[in-house]
Design an enzyme around this catalytic site. Structure first.
Site, PDB file in Angstrom:
ATOM      1  N   ASP A 199     -18.605   7.211  17.603  1.00  0.00           N
ATOM      2  CA  ASP A 199     -17.722   6.457  16.911  1.00  0.00           C
ATOM      3  C   ASP A 199     -18.445   5.258  15.919  1.00  0.00           C
ATOM      4  O   ASP A 199     -17.455   4.688  14.921  1.00  0.00           O
ATOM      5  CB  ASP A 199     -16.849   5.870  17.635  1.00  0.00           C
TER       6      ASP A 199
HETATM    7  C1  GLC Z   1     -15.652   1.284  19.512  1.00  0.00           C
HETATM    8  C2  GLC Z   1     -16.481   1.440  20.739  1.00  0.00           C
HETATM    9  C3  GLC Z   1     -16.759   2.877  20.976  1.00  0.00           C
HETATM   10  C4  GLC Z   1     -15.705   3.633  20.824  1.00  0.00           C
HETATM   11  C5  GLC Z   1     -14.719   3.203  19.753  1.00  0.00           C
HETATM   12  C6  GLC Z   1     -13.630   4.147  19.774  1.00  0.00           C
HETATM   13  O1  GLC Z   1     -16.067   1.505  18.537  1.00  0.00           O
HETATM   14  O2  GLC Z   1     -17.543   0.562  20.670  1.00  0.00           O
HETATM   15  O3  GLC Z   1     -17.493   3.051  21.961  1.00  0.00           O
HETATM   16  O4  GLC Z   1     -15.933   5.126  21.082  1.00  0.00           O
HETATM   17  O5  GLC Z   1     -14.239   1.834  19.689  1.00  0.00           O
HETATM   18  O6  GLC Z   1     -12.580   4.125  18.826  1.00  0.00           O
HETATM   19  C1  GLC Z   2     -16.251   6.380  23.391  1.00  0.00           C
HETATM   20  C2  GLC Z   2     -14.993   7.272  22.709  1.00  0.00           C
HETATM   21  C3  GLC Z   2     -15.374   8.736  22.412  1.00  0.00           C
HETATM   22  C4  GLC Z   2     -16.717   8.501  21.535  1.00  0.00           C
HETATM   23  C5  GLC Z   2     -17.686   7.813  22.329  1.00  0.00           C
HETATM   24  C6  GLC Z   2     -19.053   7.546  21.408  1.00  0.00           C
HETATM   25  O1  GLC Z   2     -16.249   6.695  24.837  1.00  0.00           O
HETATM   26  O2  GLC Z   2     -13.830   7.405  23.475  1.00  0.00           O
HETATM   27  O3  GLC Z   2     -14.524   9.182  21.380  1.00  0.00           O
HETATM   28  O4  GLC Z   2     -17.019   9.815  21.331  1.00  0.00           O
HETATM   29  O5  GLC Z   2     -17.396   6.611  22.418  1.00  0.00           O
HETATM   30  O6  GLC Z   2     -18.671   6.575  20.406  1.00  0.00           O
END
Ligand code: GLC
Ligand code: GLC
Length: 810
Positions: free
Chosen positions: A483
């Site tokens: 993300d």
């Molecule tokens: C934020 C977090 C990330 C997560 C994302 C979900 O970016 O740092 O870990 O996956 O939110 O939308």
């Molecule tokens: C968080 C989010 C997941 C994402 C991951 C890596 O765990 O829930 O959707 O893939 O972060 O960013």
């Protein structure tokens, strides 16, 4: 250092001090009513949706830590104390918290009294039961007072934290007998209320928080408890609570138990009132009646245990390693159920008011959950697919109560569509139920735009196939699985969401991770097409897959590992030529899992590079070297200090990908070594470093660049649960459901020894004995099914047969 120990017989983790490094929590509830409960009785409850229907209030970021829960105070004339230690924090003579499967049990002892709280949510009711048992263990008569305490939340937890100007005037309660009813907003649009009751007569009650606590007081020593006298306050506005006073006298050796119930009740709109302004309590009273004796509570508790015993009998292993047995048979599957229920919404790190159900998260959760309750997985798949758009894209999240896509975050995460194929493939392989593919499923929740689920899969597949960049690799959009790799967003100002800022449709930035997914799930899609007799579509799909396979080995190969991505300027991300972030874990794990570069030798080179560049004693880091400055063209990933989260943290979620990839290459020693590094049972004895619960996975462990290397954060709600279960159960122990039946093809360490698996699969039980020849890591020499030798690794499926005895020699 440990703060407790496993009790495998009871399927419990036994915490022996309340001062764990962080609150160590458990989840109560299996379907609709859920509670989070910490080892000191902190936490909160909600019905279906942690944001929209929150029953009790929790305060985040609080000092002292982990404050607000369902508390029981004892005033024994000498001390005020709690069986779970908080909130009085009066030192106890004995403390124990046993977190079990769907329940928690607390025992506190002080001044000759022992108090036990058993907390659980029955399998089929919208309430939490707290059975409080107090015993006089001294040889003198004990007279004391018990006070209960919960603080109501005004349902919408988001509003509850912000909208004081309105809500501080809205609070309303009713008291009838020993039950305290919370009916804020019931007078207008809500048809539901909460109650907190007990099954004995009370000596008093309170519902006004400030009077109960005393002005400017905290809940560690509420005035009412210290003075030993309830005030019978009736709340009107401000902050309503529910507290009972019960005066108890116990002879030496005598004990008494009281059943408290926190319940949630809905009334039909035309049946809301008993009389003007008075709630119709019929349904609530029936619920109270269902648990008004110890026997009835015992029965409900046994039903819960039976429910879980049954689920945990679906996949059971006996290996020579207790820790593997414990994780596979109990805790890993339990966590899979919790992640399935919660997605990433409610934990001690997820506030329950931010994200609802994640599209990709929930699809992955199904991979670890589907064998447990396939029917619920089926329903979930349809819910998820219903938030897809006609062109194959998908809402990134949806709210569990409404099941509608969340427009704030919107769409544009280009890995999302493919996760739907992953989930459906897992479901079909597990159940053999092809009828799901014909279910009419809406787009964007619009029933008028419905097509069979199979068509949704096709659109998922086509979305990736038709959204490729200059190198013939899939476009990344706002982000892929990571993300925080935001290659099209360019956010310069604080407060802008890294993910949703800027255009999502960047025509240049490409993801080699999505390429790996496309190869893996594109092939699974083709397999399903074939099984349905659609050979033409299967062939078309395999051709598309081949294009991406080749593009990956061509433009996605960096020499010693797979490139991570191309940014919006077509510069490589995750390449030797980068200054920072030269190598990323995701494409190495996923591409090899998908089989890319296995015959060509790239796969082995890539995994060797992972070991050389990314490995630490606590797990494999997500990238190296860490980003030391903010890169506008990369986004959130570079916003974290080095070593944390997506910036070179050990992101546990993708460690199993590498472990699985190692099994693809047949390297059992290395696969298992990776499995152990992040596996809770193996790191229990470094709890003072790891800090989160030693019975479940956390999302992230701080990487080598971080000040607190080895420290975990964000426990419980992580795709790590599902992926590690897939890894250990399907790849390492090797029992993998295929479309044609169960395949047994383990990949274990050279000295692993013989092991057994009992697996229920499509109405039959498979008793599998693996005879492991020392020194072997992978390879089935012989497969014997009911005395007959069979070719290959798949146990042939026989109509009507309910039991298979399988021996595998490896
Ligand atoms: C934020 C977090 C990330 C997560 C994302 C979900 O970016 O740092 O870990 O996956 O939110 O939308
Ligand atoms: C968080 C989010 C997941 C994402 C991951 C890596 O765990 O829930 O959707 O893939 O972060 O960013």
């Amino acid at each position: 250092m440990k703060f407790g120990h496993f009790d495998d017989e009871a399927k419990e983790y036994v915490i022996t001090t309340p001062k764990t490094p962080l609150p160590w929590i458990n989840y109560l509830g299996t379907k609709e009513f859920f509670s989070l409960i910490s080892n000191t009785c902190g936490g909160y409850s909600f019905f279906k949706d942690a944001k929209l229907l929150r029953l009790t209030r929790y305060r985040y970021n609080n000092v002292p830590m982990d404050n607000n829960g369902k508390y029981y105070y004892i005033n024994d004339g000498k001390d005020v104390w709690n069986p779970g230690w908080q909130p009085s924090r009066t030192p106890l003579d004995f403390y124990e918290c046993r977190h079990g499967i769907g329940y928690s049990r607390f025992t506190g002892k002080k001044n000759g009294l022992s108090a036990e709280v058993l907390a659980f949510v029955p399998t089929d009711d919208a309430c939490e039961i707290n059975k409080v048992t107090i015993k006089n263990e001294s040889d003198t008569v004990k007279e004391f007072k018990l006070f209960s305490y919960v603080e109501w939340c005004f349902w919408n937890a988001d509003d509850d934290m912000k909208n004081f100007q309105r809500l501080l005037s809205c609070g309303e309660v009713e008291i009838k007998g020993s039950a305290i009813y919370h009916k804020t907003e019931y007078r207008e649009r809500r048809n539901h209320f909460g109650f907190f009751s007990c099954n004995c007569e009370i000596n008093g009650f309170d519902t006004i928080r400030d009077d109960f606590l005393g002005l400017y007081n905290d809940n560690d020593r509420p005035d009412v408890v210290v003075n030993g006298k309830a005030l019978n306050t009736v709340a009107s506005g401000w902050l309503p609570i529910a507290s009972h006073e019960i005066d108890i006298t116990l002879q030496p050796g005598e004990s008494k138990s009281i059943v408290f119930i926190l319940g949630y009740v809905e009334n039909p709109d035309d049946d809301k009132w008993e009389s003007y302004g008075v709630i119709n309590k019929k349904r609530a009273e029936e619920m109270q009646e269902r648990y008004n004796t110890d026997e009835k509570v015992e029965e409900a508790f046994s039903a819960l245990k039976a429910y879980w015993d049954n689920l945990l009998s679906i996949y059971r292993t006996t290996t020579g390693d207790d820790k593997v047995n414990r994780m596979v048979n109990i805790w890993n599957q339990y966590q899979c159920m919790v992640t399935f229920n919660m997605s990433r919404s409610a934990s001690y790190y997820e506030s329950g008011i931010g994200r609802g159900m994640g599209f990709r998260d929930s699809c992955q959760d199904i991979l670890g959950f589907v064998h447990l309750i396939p029917d619920r997985a089926r329903e979930r798949i349809i819910d998820i697919a219903s938030t897809q758009f006609e062109d194959g894209r998908a809402y990134h999240q949806y709210q569990p109560l409404t099941k509608k896509g969340n427009s704030d975050i919107g769409s544009g995460f280009n890995d999302d569509p493919l996760w739907l194929i992953a989930a459906v493939s897992a479901y079909v392989r597990e159940t053999g139920d092809l009828s799901i593919l014909d279910v009419q499923t809406p787009f964007d929740n619009d029933e008028s735009k419905s097509t069979p689920l199979m068509d949704h899969l096709k659109r998922s597949f086509n979305f990736t196939a038709t959204h490729k960049g200059p190198h013939g690799l899939p476009l990344i959009g706002r982000a892929d699985w990571n993300d925080c790799l935001n290659l099209n967003c360019f956010s310069e100002h604080p407060g802008e969401s890294f993910q949703t800022f800027g255009p999502s449709e960047g025509p240049v930035a490409e993801s080699i991770f999505i390429a790996g997914m496309f190869v893996k799930y594109g092939n699974e899609y083709a397999d399903i097409c074939e099984l349905r007799g659609d050979k033409a579509e299967a062939d078309r799909a395999r051709k598309e897959v081949k294009l991406v396979y080749d593009a990956t080995l061509d433009a996605g190969w960096d020499g010693k590992w797979f490139v991570r991505a191309y940014d919006a300027f077509s510069h490589k991300v995750g390449s030797e030529e980068c200054e920072e972030g030269k190598i990323f874990i995701e494409p190495q794990g996923f591409c090899v899992m998908a089989g890319i570069g296995v015959p060509e030798g790239n796969a082995k080179t890539a995994l060797d590079s992972v070991k050389e560049k990314l490995d630490t004693r606590y797990g494999i880091m997500i990238l190296q070297p860490a980003y030391t400055k903010y890169h506008l063209e990369l986004g959130e990933i570079s916003s974290y200090p080095p070593g944390y989260k997506e910036n070179a943290g050990i992101f546990c979620h993708n460690n199993p990908w590498v472990s699985i990839a190692e099994t693809v290459l047949g390297r059992g020693d290395r696969a298992f070594e990776i499995y152990k590094k992040t596996c809770p049972a193996y790191i229990e004895n470094i709890s003072e470093i790891h800090r989160t619960e030693p019975y479940v996975y956390s999302q992230m462990v701080a990487g080598r660049d971080a000040k607190f290397h080895g420290e975990a954060k964000n426990s419980w709600l992580t795709g790590t649960a599902a992926w590690t279960f897939v890894n250990i159960s399907q790849y390492i122990l090797g029992v993998y459901p295929t479309l044609k039946g169960l395949s047994v093809d383990p990949c274990v360490p050279k000295d692993f020894g013989n092991f057994k698996i009992d697996r229920k699969f499509r109405d039959a039980v498979y008793h599998i004995n693996v005879e492991h020849t020392s020194g072997s890591e992978k390879g089935v020499k012989k497969l014997i099914v009911d005395g007959k030798e069979v070719k290959g690794t798949v146990v042939p499926f026989e109509e009507g047969k309910t039991e298979y005895n399988v021996t595998v020699v490896m």
